[in-house]
Design a protein around this motif. Sequence first.
Motif, PDB file in Angstrom:
ATOM      1  N   GLU A   1       0.850  -1.184   0.000  1.00 46.89           N
ATOM      2  CA  GLU A   1       0.000   0.000   0.000  1.00 46.89           C
ATOM      3  C   GLU A   1       0.891   1.241   0.000  1.00 46.89           C
ATOM      4  N   LEU A   2       0.417   2.302  -0.608  1.00 49.62           N
ATOM      5  CA  LEU A   2       1.160   3.556  -0.636  1.00 49.62           C
ATOM      6  C   LEU A   2       0.372   4.619   0.117  1.00 49.62           C
ATOM      7  N   LEU A   3       1.077   5.395   0.910  1.00 48.22           N
ATOM      8  CA  LEU A   3       0.456   6.516   1.605  1.00 48.22           C
ATOM      9  C   LEU A   3       0.257   7.661   0.617  1.00 48.22           C
ATOM     10  N   PRO A   4      -0.696   8.550   0.885  1.00 44.26           N
ATOM     11  CA  PRO A   4      -0.909   9.689  -0.011  1.00 44.26           C
ATOM     12  C   PRO A   4       0.370  10.483  -0.280  1.00 44.26           C
ATOM     13  N   GLU A   5       1.172  10.692   0.778  1.00 40.53           N
ATOM     14  CA  GLU A   5       2.418  11.445   0.611  1.00 40.53           C
ATOM     15  C   GLU A   5       3.393  10.718  -0.309  1.00 40.53           C
ATOM     16  N   GLU A   6       3.384   9.394  -0.255  1.00 40.45           N
ATOM     17  CA  GLU A   6       4.283   8.603  -1.107  1.00 40.45           C
ATOM     18  C   GLU A   6       3.869   8.701  -2.573  1.00 40.45           C
ATOM     19  N   ILE A   7       2.573   8.731  -2.823  1.00 39.08           N
ATOM     20  CA  ILE A   7       2.088   8.852  -4.197  1.00 39.08           C
ATOM     21  C   ILE A   7       2.462  10.221  -4.749  1.00 39.08           C
ATOM     22  N   ARG A   8       2.249  11.262  -3.963  1.00 37.41           N
ATOM     23  CA  ARG A   8       2.609  12.621  -4.386  1.00 37.41           C
ATOM     24  C   ARG A   8       4.113  12.714  -4.644  1.00 37.41           C
ATOM     25  N   ALA A   9       4.903  12.173  -3.728  1.00 41.83           N
ATOM     26  CA  ALA A   9       6.363  12.214  -3.884  1.00 41.83           C
ATOM     27  C   ALA A   9       6.800  11.454  -5.133  1.00 41.83           C
ATOM     28  N   LEU A  10       6.159  10.339  -5.408  1.00 44.67           N
ATOM     29  CA  LEU A  10       6.480   9.545  -6.596  1.00 44.67           C
ATOM     30  C   LEU A  10       6.176  10.350  -7.857  1.00 44.67           C
TER      31      LEU A  10
ATOM     32  N   SER B   1      -5.634  12.934  -7.737  1.00 39.09           N
ATOM     33  CA  SER B   1      -5.803  13.955  -6.692  1.00 39.09           C
ATOM     34  C   SER B   1      -6.402  13.327  -5.426  1.00 39.09           C
ATOM     35  N   GLN B   2      -7.397  12.470  -5.589  1.00 39.09           N
ATOM     36  CA  GLN B   2      -8.011  11.805  -4.437  1.00 39.09           C
ATOM     37  C   GLN B   2      -7.015  10.890  -3.730  1.00 39.09           C
ATOM     38  N   TRP B   3      -6.160  10.204  -4.490  1.00 32.47           N
ATOM     39  CA  TRP B   3      -5.123   9.366  -3.871  1.00 32.47           C
ATOM     40  C   TRP B   3      -4.183  10.227  -3.043  1.00 32.47           C
ATOM     41  N   GLU B   4      -3.774  11.354  -3.616  1.00 30.87           N
ATOM     42  CA  GLU B   4      -2.809  12.217  -2.947  1.00 30.87           C
ATOM     43  C   GLU B   4      -3.391  12.912  -1.715  1.00 30.87           C
ATOM     44  N   ARG B   5      -4.702  13.065  -1.676  1.00 32.79           N
ATOM     45  CA  ARG B   5      -5.350  13.674  -0.514  1.00 32.79           C
ATOM     46  C   ARG B   5      -5.835  12.628   0.484  1.00 32.79           C
ATOM     47  N   GLY B   6      -5.672  11.348   0.145  1.00 34.98           N
ATOM     48  CA  GLY B   6      -6.076  10.276   1.043  1.00 34.98           C
ATOM     49  C   GLY B   6      -7.563   9.974   1.031  1.00 34.98           C
ATOM     50  N   GLN B   7      -8.296  10.505   0.062  1.00 36.50           N
ATOM     51  CA  GLN B   7      -9.728  10.252  -0.025  1.00 36.50           C
ATOM     52  C   GLN B   7     -10.019   8.872  -0.598  1.00 36.50           C
ATOM     53  N   LYS B   8      -9.140   8.400  -1.442  1.00 29.12           N
ATOM     54  CA  LYS B   8      -9.240   7.047  -2.012  1.00 29.12           C
ATOM     55  C   LYS B   8      -7.858   6.436  -2.004  1.00 29.12           C
ATOM     56  N   ARG B   9      -7.822   5.121  -2.112  1.00 24.94           N
ATOM     57  CA  ARG B   9      -6.550   4.400  -2.177  1.00 24.94           C
ATOM     58  C   ARG B   9      -6.464   3.623  -3.479  1.00 24.94           C
ATOM     59  N   PRO B  10      -5.289   3.606  -4.080  1.00 27.36           N
ATOM     60  CA  PRO B  10      -5.139   2.801  -5.303  1.00 27.36           C
ATOM     61  C   PRO B  10      -5.250   1.313  -4.980  1.00 27.36           C
TER      62      PRO B  10
ATOM     63  N   GLY C   1      -5.609  -2.850  -6.953  1.00 25.57           N
ATOM     64  CA  GLY C   1      -5.473  -3.691  -8.142  1.00 25.57           C
ATOM     65  C   GLY C   1      -4.389  -3.246  -9.095  1.00 25.57           C
ATOM     66  N   ALA C   2      -4.812  -3.098 -10.371  1.00 24.32           N
ATOM     67  CA  ALA C   2      -3.866  -2.768 -11.434  1.00 24.32           C
ATOM     68  C   ALA C   2      -3.208  -1.409 -11.200  1.00 24.32           C
ATOM     69  N   SER C   3      -3.968  -0.456 -10.661  1.00 21.30           N
ATOM     70  CA  SER C   3      -3.392   0.865 -10.400  1.00 21.30           C
ATOM     71  C   SER C   3      -2.261   0.777  -9.388  1.00 21.30           C
ATOM     72  N   LEU C   4      -2.463  -0.016  -8.353  1.00 20.19           N
ATOM     73  CA  LEU C   4      -1.429  -0.171  -7.333  1.00 20.19           C
ATOM     74  C   LEU C   4      -0.196  -0.856  -7.915  1.00 20.19           C
ATOM     75  N   LYS C   5      -0.410  -1.837  -8.774  1.00 20.10           N
ATOM     76  CA  LYS C   5       0.708  -2.528  -9.415  1.00 20.10           C
ATOM     77  C   LYS C   5       1.477  -1.565 -10.321  1.00 20.10           C
ATOM     78  N   LEU C   6       0.753  -0.735 -11.081  1.00 18.21           N
ATOM     79  CA  LEU C   6       1.414   0.238 -11.940  1.00 18.21           C
ATOM     80  C   LEU C   6       2.214   1.242 -11.121  1.00 18.21           C
ATOM     81  N   LEU C   7       1.662   1.675  -9.996  1.00 23.54           N
ATOM     82  CA  LEU C   7       2.406   2.593  -9.124  1.00 23.54           C
ATOM     83  C   LEU C   7       3.679   1.933  -8.607  1.00 23.54           C
ATOM     84  N   ALA C   8       3.607   0.644  -8.275  1.00 26.94           N
ATOM     85  CA  ALA C   8       4.795  -0.074  -7.820  1.00 26.94           C
ATOM     86  C   ALA C   8       5.843  -0.137  -8.930  1.00 26.94           C
ATOM     87  N   LEU C   9       5.396  -0.348 -10.164  1.00 26.60           N
ATOM     88  CA  LEU C   9       6.329  -0.377 -11.296  1.00 26.60           C
ATOM     89  C   LEU C   9       6.964   0.992 -11.523  1.00 26.60           C
TER      90      LEU C   9
END
Length: 105
Positions: A44-53, A76-85, A87-95
């Motif tokens: 899982e990625l925290l909102p701050e980690e997604i923004r930093a990435l 924007s919702q991921w970065e504000r913590g309103q939603k979390r990535p 499935g495929a979105s989380l895998k793409l973020l990891a890549l």
Amino acid sequence: MATGYGSEVLAAVHETALGMAEAGAISKRTMREFDEMCLTPVAELLPEEIRALRQRENASQAVFARHLNVTAGLVSQWERGQKRPRGASLKLLALVAKNGLAAVA
């Protein structure tokens, strides 16, 4: 040799197991289980980690979203913590985290 594994040793072991599966020495089920063990875990990625990435990749939310095949609003919702990535979105973020945005372009 495949470099998508955690190490060259794991890649070599996987290549050997694949050869054994092709020769019929291990079952397809065993090979599927082995493949699953070799996958890179996705955390899982925290909102701050997604923004930093995204910022590390020098991308706007719109450009980042386009690469991930999601909307800028969702990023924007991921970065504000309103939603979390998930499935495929989380895998793409990891890549992206591992190999950069160009890896999913």
